[in-house]
Design a protein around this motif. Structure first.
Motif, PDB file in Angstrom:
ATOM      1  N   ALA A  10      -2.726  -0.637   0.355  1.00 12.49           N
ATOM      2  CA  ALA A  10      -3.116  -1.182   1.656  1.00 12.49           C
ATOM      3  C   ALA A  10      -2.040  -2.122   2.191  1.00 12.49           C
ATOM      4  O   ALA A  10      -1.734  -2.108   3.390  1.00 12.49           O
ATOM      5  N   LEU A  11      -1.437  -2.930   1.314  1.00 11.40           N
ATOM      6  CA  LEU A  11      -0.348  -3.798   1.743  1.00 11.40           C
ATOM      7  C   LEU A  11       0.832  -2.979   2.255  1.00 11.40           C
ATOM      8  O   LEU A  11       1.452  -3.321   3.274  1.00 11.40           O
ATOM      9  N   ALA A  12       1.148  -1.885   1.546  1.00 13.34           N
ATOM     10  CA  ALA A  12       2.266  -1.034   1.980  1.00 13.34           C
ATOM     11  C   ALA A  12       1.978  -0.400   3.337  1.00 13.34           C
ATOM     12  O   ALA A  12       2.883  -0.290   4.179  1.00 13.34           O
ATOM     13  N   LEU A  13       0.741   0.008   3.570  1.00 13.39           N
ATOM     14  CA  LEU A  13       0.386   0.597   4.865  1.00 13.39           C
ATOM     15  C   LEU A  13       0.519  -0.424   5.994  1.00 13.39           C
ATOM     16  O   LEU A  13       1.012  -0.106   7.081  1.00 13.39           O
ATOM     17  N   LEU A  14       0.079  -1.663   5.747  1.00 16.30           N
ATOM     18  CA  LEU A  14       0.193  -2.701   6.773  1.00 16.30           C
ATOM     19  C   LEU A  14       1.661  -3.014   7.066  1.00 16.30           C
ATOM     20  O   LEU A  14       2.055  -3.162   8.225  1.00 16.30           O
ATOM     21  N   ARG A  21      -2.116   9.710   3.272  1.00 18.35           N
ATOM     22  CA  ARG A  21      -0.760  10.157   2.984  1.00 18.35           C
ATOM     23  C   ARG A  21      -0.773  11.446   2.164  1.00 18.35           C
ATOM     24  O   ARG A  21       0.063  12.326   2.358  1.00 18.35           O
ATOM     25  N   GLY A  22      -1.755  11.545   1.254  1.00 20.40           N
ATOM     26  CA  GLY A  22      -1.851  12.779   0.478  1.00 20.40           C
ATOM     27  C   GLY A  22      -2.161  13.983   1.346  1.00 20.40           C
ATOM     28  O   GLY A  22      -1.620  15.073   1.149  1.00 20.40           O
ATOM     29  N   ARG A  23      -3.010  13.791   2.355  1.00 21.99           N
ATOM     30  CA  ARG A  23      -3.348  14.897   3.242  1.00 21.99           C
ATOM     31  C   ARG A  23      -2.195  15.232   4.176  1.00 21.99           C
ATOM     32  O   ARG A  23      -2.019  16.386   4.565  1.00 21.99           O
ATOM     33  N   VAL A  24      -1.389  14.229   4.529  1.00 20.74           N
ATOM     34  CA  VAL A  24      -0.185  14.510   5.315  1.00 20.74           C
ATOM     35  C   VAL A  24       0.771  15.379   4.510  1.00 20.74           C
ATOM     36  O   VAL A  24       1.393  16.315   5.047  1.00 20.74           O
ATOM     37  N   ILE A  25       0.887  15.097   3.218  1.00 27.23           N
ATOM     38  CA  ILE A  25       1.767  15.913   2.373  1.00 27.23           C
ATOM     39  C   ILE A  25       1.191  17.320   2.223  1.00 27.23           C
ATOM     40  O   ILE A  25       1.940  18.305   2.196  1.00 27.23           O
ATOM     41  N   THR A  84      -9.686   1.522   3.967  1.00 28.68           N
ATOM     42  CA  THR A  84     -10.070   0.607   5.050  1.00 28.68           C
ATOM     43  C   THR A  84      -8.954   0.484   6.071  1.00 28.68           C
ATOM     44  O   THR A  84      -9.185   0.523   7.285  1.00 28.68           O
ATOM     45  N   VAL A  85      -7.716   0.347   5.593  1.00 27.14           N
ATOM     46  CA  VAL A  85      -6.579   0.194   6.497  1.00 27.14           C
ATOM     47  C   VAL A  85      -6.345   1.480   7.281  1.00 27.14           C
ATOM     48  O   VAL A  85      -6.048   1.455   8.479  1.00 27.14           O
ATOM     49  N   ARG A  86      -6.468   2.622   6.603  1.00 22.79           N
ATOM     50  CA  ARG A  86      -6.279   3.894   7.314  1.00 22.79           C
ATOM     51  C   ARG A  86      -7.305   4.061   8.424  1.00 22.79           C
ATOM     52  O   ARG A  86      -6.993   4.499   9.529  1.00 22.79           O
ATOM     53  N   THR A  87      -8.555   3.728   8.126  1.00 26.23           N
ATOM     54  CA  THR A  87      -9.604   3.849   9.134  1.00 26.23           C
ATOM     55  C   THR A  87      -9.342   2.908  10.305  1.00 26.23           C
ATOM     56  O   THR A  87      -9.509   3.280  11.473  1.00 26.23           O
TER      57      THR A  87
END
Length: 617
Positions: free
Chosen positions: A243-247, A287-291, A277-280
């Motif tokens: 979550a920190l990496a996504l932010l 990210r897995g679904r993007v891959i 939570t961050v993705r929502t």
């Protein structure tokens, strides 16, 4: 109540024993007063107060430290950079350092602000009488600048310097800039200027030449992730690393944006924040679904790609964001192909690291083509009235482009099946005489038509497609190579990481799955290999332990190489001389081949074109 002495003293009113007077409201308790304090957003609460608090701007701090220590303090600075990297905050800290003064009257201009001086708090709270801040976005005229130039003649009221902080200075009008020139070039000794802007190119060169310029850089994602983690620890908020990496990734190097997003995530997650939570909150796709979407597109599986996009869209993902994430992963795989160390960056998730390394089997021209198509497609989606439909069309183009021949394959087809052959004329001629027009046209349209004719008329498929059905797989490594040749990234990764080989022969594969293998791996392998080779394959799960996987063998070989290198006397002495040093790269030395003994070494002075005689002799 007639006793005046009783009601004159507030303490007697509240504390007197047996007092039966009016029930007056008491002063709020400390806890109640604290709860009444208005909430401050994280971007203001954790705003840097000293140069040591600034993150990611070490070059600027080092320059200022040297300038202050040597007394070479210029009359004006200009700070430039993207939003949220600390331009206005740096300007206030500069004003604090210029006017630093202790209570006993000691102190001078400094960047070491570990203790609070007389003027520090008022300056950082933007209420000091000698530190004047002006927003050039709302004060753009020459009259606003004239007020500054008129007041600059007077000495500061209490501080050492009058400091003028002008934010968004590029918004000033041309006349306002011209009014600044003389004052900025020869200001009185008690005046300093600090300009801040996000559009340095809009500032006239005459202004730039009179200022010392600092470019505040975007904060690195790893540093921003660490900063957010420290703030969460101080706030008592539970948050995971992903979550920190996504932010940090969504902030794009802006500290203020990162803190604003963290504030929003804390409210959204009610104190416990995870990656979902961050993705929502951000409308991001997993990210897995993007891959998964990337692998389907690179496989040419248009139906699977559209299904995956629709599932992500139904889950709340923005189609433009999905394509942006897809383009970002294409860029990551390209970087990984060129710079393998990119996989060790802290902002890279484990799924991106493992599956990105597997995707490096794709040719560079395929990745470059996918990047260009996605870059153009993102703009189409953002401007389309139906974004999801536009995104689907982009994916369709991407999937069908993945199956197009590369330039070398097209040249090979043209060479093996020349367009002037009988088959080409017969096939193209059936299209209403298009073949005759193509053969007679020497322009680009004729070349395109000939290329299409050759692909249509060729009796045999391309070299890659023709080799697979006729290929006899004698080794397990041949199967892995075939998966790479088919650009099936997921299956190649499964063969390398999840298959512990027990027996292999042409038409049969027996293996023991690794603990992380998919339960459907055997069925998927049987179906995929049969499609590739054009004949039925038997895939059997074995109860035996099997050989180590390819990845396990590679890791063991790497460990052996590292052990051998560490045992070398020279390397051992270097490691002992530099405690904490690590070996980060091991390269095999390739000795130059020696000339055979029966062949004499060539004479470097020999010239094969010299016959020993002068023709005119």
């Amino acid at each position: 109540m007639s006793d005046d002495s009783t009601i004159q003293d507030g303490a007697a009113l509240g504390d007197g024993p047996g007092f039966q007077g009016l029930d007056l409201p008491r002063a709020p308790a400390p806890a109640e007063a604290a709860s009444a304090t208005p909430y401050r957003v994280l971007a203001r609460k954790y705003r840097p107060q000293t140069f040591d608090d600034l993150i990611g701007q070490d070059a600027m701090v080092r320059t200022l430290r040297n300038a202050f220590s040597s007394g070479r303090i210029p009359q004006a600075w200009i700070l430039t950079g993207v939003r949220g990297v600390g331009k206005t905050t740096t300007a206030r800290i500069l004003a604090r350092g210029l006017n630093f003064l202790r209570a006993d009257g000691s102190g001078g201009p400094t960047v070491d602000l570990t203790e609070e001086g007389v003027h520090c708090r008022a300056i950082m709270e933007s209420r000091h009488v000698d530190v004047l801040e002006m927003d050039a976005a709302s004060h753009t005229g020459v009259e606003d600048v004239r007020q500054i130039t008129d007041g600059i003649r007077y000495a500061p009221a209490s501080a050492r310097y009058k400091v003028y902080i002008i934010d968004e200075v590029h918004m000033l009008s041309e006349k306002a800039f011209n009014a600044f020139l003389k004052t900025l070039e020869e200001p009185p000794p008690h005046a300093k200027f600090v300009f801040a802007t996000t559009e340095i190119r809009k500032v006239p060169i005459t202004i730039l030449s009179r200022c010392q310029r600092f470019d505040l850089r975007r904060v690195d994602a790893s540093l921003l992730t660490s900063h957010l983690g420290n703030i969460c620890a101080r706030e008592g908020v539970s948050i995971d690393d992903e979550a920190l990496a996504l932010l940090a990734r969504a902030a794009e190097g802006s500290v203020r944006d990162a803190l604003s997003l963290l504030d929003q995530a804390i409210a959204h997650g009610a104190g416990a924040i995870d990656a979902e939570t961050v993705r929502t909150m951000l409308g991001l796709a997993d990210r897995g679904r993007v891959i998964d979407l990337f692998e389907a597109a690179m496989r040419g599986d248009a139906a699977g790609a559209l299904r995956e996009l629709r599932d992500q869209y139904d889950s709340g993902a923005d189609p433009a964001v999905v394509l942006s994430d897809l383009a970002e992963f294409v860029h990551f795989v390209t970087r990984l192909k060129i710079v393998p160390d990119a996989a060790n960056e802290s902002s890279v998730t484990e799924a991106e690291r493992v599956r990105g390394q597997a995707a490096t089997v794709l040719p560079m021209r395929v990745l470059s083509r996918a990047w260009q198509m996605l870059l153009k497609g993102i703009g189409e989606v953002q401007s389309s009235p139906k974004p999801v439909a536009a995104a689907e069309m982009v994916l369709v183009r991407l999937c069908y482009a993945a199956d197009l021949p590369t330039p070398d394959e097209a040249l090979r087809v043209l060479r093996d099946n020349p367009p002037g052959g009988a088959g080409a004329h017969s096939n193209v001629g059936g299209g209403g005489g298009g073949g005759a027009r193509a053969s007679g046209d020497g322009g680009p349209r004729g070349s395109a038509a000939l290329s299409v004719a050759s692909r249509t008329a060729a009796p045999a498929p391309s070299a890659r497609q023709a080799a697979a059905p006729a290929m006899k797989l004698n080794r397990f490594e041949d199967l892995v190579a075939l998966a790479a040749d088919k650009r099936d990234i997921a299956m190649k990764l499964a063969l390398e990481s999840d298959v512990r080989l027990v027996a292999f022969e042409d038409g049969k594969l027996e293996f023991a799955p690794s603990p992380n293998a998919s339960p459907q791996l055997a069925g998927d392998l049987s179906k995929r290999i049969s499609e590739w080779t054009g004949r039925r394959w038997v895939v059997v799960l074995s109860s035996e332990a099997g050989q180590p996987t390819i990845r396990e063998r590679q890791a063991e070989q790497e460990r052996d190489r590292l052990t051998n290198v560490q045992a070398h006397p020279l390397v051992r002495s270097v490691l002992e001389a530099f405690p904490g040093a690590k070996i980060v790269d091991i390269r095999d030395a390739q000795p130059e081949p020696e000339a055979p003994e029966d062949e004499a070494a060539p004479d470097p002075t020999y010239d094969p074109g010299f016959d020993g005689f002068d023709d005119e002799f």
